[in-house]
Design a protein around this motif. Structure first.
Motif, PDB file in Angstrom:
ATOM      1  N   HIS A 297       0.861  -1.191   0.000  1.00 31.05           N
ATOM      2  CA  HIS A 297       0.000   0.000   0.000  1.00 31.05           C
ATOM      3  C   HIS A 297       0.890   1.232   0.000  1.00 31.05           C
ATOM      4  CE1 HIS A 297      -2.508  -3.245   1.523  1.00 31.05           C
ATOM      5  NE2 HIS A 297      -3.532  -2.573   1.079  1.00 31.05           N
ATOM      6  N   GLY A 298       1.480   1.521  -1.150  1.00 32.87           N
ATOM      7  CA  GLY A 298       2.374   2.681  -1.227  1.00 32.87           C
ATOM      8  C   GLY A 298       3.792   2.343  -0.810  1.00 32.87           C
ATOM      9  N   ALA A 299       3.945   1.401   0.077  1.00 32.14           N
ATOM     10  CA  ALA A 299       5.302   0.997   0.490  1.00 32.14           C
ATOM     11  C   ALA A 299       5.654  -0.272  -0.280  1.00 32.14           C
ATOM     12  CB  ALA A 299       5.328   0.719   1.978  1.00 32.14           C
ATOM     13  N   ASP A 300       6.897  -0.416  -0.616  1.00 32.91           N
ATOM     14  CA  ASP A 300       7.330  -1.604  -1.350  1.00 32.91           C
ATOM     15  C   ASP A 300       7.649  -2.703  -0.340  1.00 32.91           C
ATOM     16  OD1 ASP A 300       8.296  -3.314  -3.264  1.00 32.91           O
ATOM     17  OD2 ASP A 300      10.252  -2.324  -3.420  1.00 32.91           O
ATOM     18  N   ASP A 301       6.605  -3.184   0.345  1.00 31.98           N
ATOM     19  CA  ASP A 301       6.879  -4.137   1.426  1.00 31.98           C
ATOM     20  C   ASP A 301       5.997  -5.387   1.364  1.00 31.98           C
ATOM     21  OD1 ASP A 301       4.483  -3.015   2.098  1.00 31.98           O
ATOM     22  OD2 ASP A 301       5.038  -2.469   4.152  1.00 31.98           O
TER      23      ASP A 301
END
Ligand code: GLC
Length: 542
Positions: A297-301
């Motif tokens: 969600h927006g973070a590349d995680d």
């Protein structure tokens, strides 16, 4: 560390951090690829003997990675997707030593090696489940999901399994139900238990340490269920996409795609991050707007990649294809890459679904779109589903997928060069479709796949470029631009059965150079006067 070294340390020069951007991944169904020992079942040595077909040799297809469906020990109730030992190789496929050799052989030719990770369920024969089943006091009891009977004495909820029937199976000995999202022989692991997360993390480390470059992560949307087992409502979803198996007529609101699944994915990603250059490809039959969250969600995680099955499930029709492409481009989060497959071991082959006459156009579509292209072994020679009349009765797979899993057709002999014994599933039509017959024919589908993949590898626009659709080019014509800083490629595909005249005013006319086409067309073209033939695709550098 035993086993082969990971690829980034053996001299491959592509960006080690995002080598998968624009990659082509080739899915191998190990039972059906190549049989080296004559028992009628494909094996690791068989795969190793066929690597020249895939990469690093003259005339190879030119894929970047292979992904193997499960090769772990399994009682085969779901052909390896029911695993009884996560850290070994089933004897019928070979040994851990064979696997090490295969990984090393892949890496030596610049080919990445992905395995299947099946984290949501084990086999009923996995020692974890056998221990859990031993009694309510078992230390492993809470590794799986158990519940008392519901108020009326039946299952605790109305949840339907993917292949039909209740998701709950009664365990007579301990007097409770256990949960299975797929077959009853595949009990669901309890991802709310941190011990499960730790154990699966260790499984990943075991394979990463052997040089595995990543995992295709099976059925991840089933990882977490409602902890109160609330009943699913009737299905009124406007955009449900059919997954596997039958349609239970219920919205799996409480049993699939729960918000907590993202914690599971973040955990998997954290483990992958311990090993540089590894990729996780999620499998989830979800509409793209929901799939998008699986990429973080927006973070590349979360996952690096996740299969968007909307294209696979779309009828071959201009508006449907347009919608599938536009939804994918619009709904993928910035900086993420779509992942497309047109066929796999769970779905009717696209040469059957869409028709063999469209196989060239489908190859062109898959390989010129922005994203990762996942090829299913056999599609490069146009393999079709088996006619149910030739399949074994009773079937191996109760969900009816045997017809998509028949052996690879290497040559025109009755056994297709797949085995010297009796193939575990019948071959469909090796005499009319096989690798040997197509390899030296420049007009063959196989040669087209090679050309498409070679062009894509060499083109920054086709491999990594942005996507911009062009609408209204002509009836039945799909058109888009792939743009990199140093290159622009115009892609045109006639999805129709008639001629496809193109109005390319938006692209400002002029001339362009054909970089690849589904036909013999080559050279320079005048963009004002392009008329595509039925099912023709051409990519033009402009
Ligand atoms: C995935 C696999 C499929 C399997 C199911 C359960 O969707 O691709 O073959 O039956 O998960 O593991």
């Amino acid at each position: 560390m035993d086993g082969p070294r990971p690829l980034e340390s053996v001299g491959v020069t592509s960006k080690p951090d995002r080598w998968w951007d624009g990659a082509a991944i080739y899915q191998i169904y190990p039972r059906s690829f190549s049989d080296a020992d004559g028992d009628g079942i494909g094996d690791l040595a068989g795969i190793a003997s066929r690597l020249d077909h895939l990469a690093g040799a003259d005339g190879a297809l030119g894929v970047d990675a292979i992904w193997l469906s499960p090769i772990y020990p399994s009682p085969l109730h779901d052909f390896g997707y029911d695993i009884s030992d996560y850290t070994d190789v089933a004897a019928e496929y070979g040994t851990l030593a064979d696997l090490n050799e295969l990984i090393a052989a892949c890496h030596a030719r610049g080919l990445r090696f992905l395995m299947d990770l099946v984290p949501c369920h084990t086999s009923i024969e996995h020692p974890w489940f056998m221990e859990a089943r031993a009694g309510r006091d078992s230390p492993k009891r809470d590794w799986f999901i158990w519940a008392d009977a519901g108020p009326g004495g039946g299952p605790p909820s109305n949840w339907e399994a993917a292949f039909g029937g209740s998701s709950w199976e009664w365990d007579e000995a301990s007097g409770q139900y256990y949960l299975h999202s797929f077959y009853p022989e595949q009990p669901d692991l309890n991802w709310r238990n941190p011990a499960v997360a730790a154990a699966i993390g260790d499984v990943m480390r075991f394979w990463f340490a052997r040089g595995v470059d990543g995992f295709r992560v099976d059925a991840i949307f089933a990882a977490i269920k409602d902890d109160r087992f609330r009943d699913n409502p009737p299905d009124r979803r406007p955009h449900a996409i059919p997954g596997l198996g039958g349609d239970a007529g219920q919205d799996p609101l409480w049993s699939l795609n729960r918000p907590e699944v993202h914690d599971v994915i973040r955990h998997l990603r954290e483990v992958a991050e311990e090993f540089p250059g590894r990729v996780l490809v999620g499998e989830a039959y979800l509409p793209v707007e929901e799939l998008a969250g699986y990429l973080g969600h927006g973070a590349d995680d979360e996952f690096h990649l996740a299969f968007n099955f909307e294209l696979l499930l779309t009828p071959w029709e201009h508006q449907h294809l347009t919608l599938a492409i536009e939804r994918s481009e619009a709904l993928h989060p910035p900086d993420t890459i779509p992942t497309y497959a047109l066929s796999n071991h769970d779905q009717s082959r696209h040469a059957t679904r869409w028709g063999s006459e469209r196989a060239r156009a489908a190859a062109f579509l898959l390989i010129t779109l922005r994203g990762v292209a996942v090829l299913y072994a056999g599609e490069e020679i146009g393999m079709v589903d088996a006619d149910p009349a030739i399949l074994p009765d009773p079937p191996f797979d109760r969900a009816g997928r045997d017809g998509y899993r028949t052996p690879m057709q290497w040559d025109a002999t009755p056994s297709g060069g797949f085995t010297t014994g009796t193939a575990w599933l019948p071959l469909v039509d090796p005499a009319s479709r096989n690798v040997a017959g197509q390899a030296s024919d420049p007009a063959s589908l196989l040669s087209l796949y090679r050309r498409l993949l070679a062009v894509r590898r060499a083109s920054s626009a086709l491999r990594h470029g942005r996507h911009r659709s062009i609408f209204g080019v002509g009836p039945g014509v799909l058109a888009w631009l792939r743009e990199a800083d140093d290159e622009r490629v115009l892609v045109l595909l006639n999805t129709g059965d008639g001629d496809g005249p193109c109005d390319l005013a938006e692209v400002n006319g002029g001339a362009g150079e054909i970089v690849v086409a589904t036909t013999e067309r080559a050279g320079t073209v005048n963009l004002d006067r392009i008329k595509l033939r039925p099912h023709e695709g051409i990519a033009i550098r402009i």
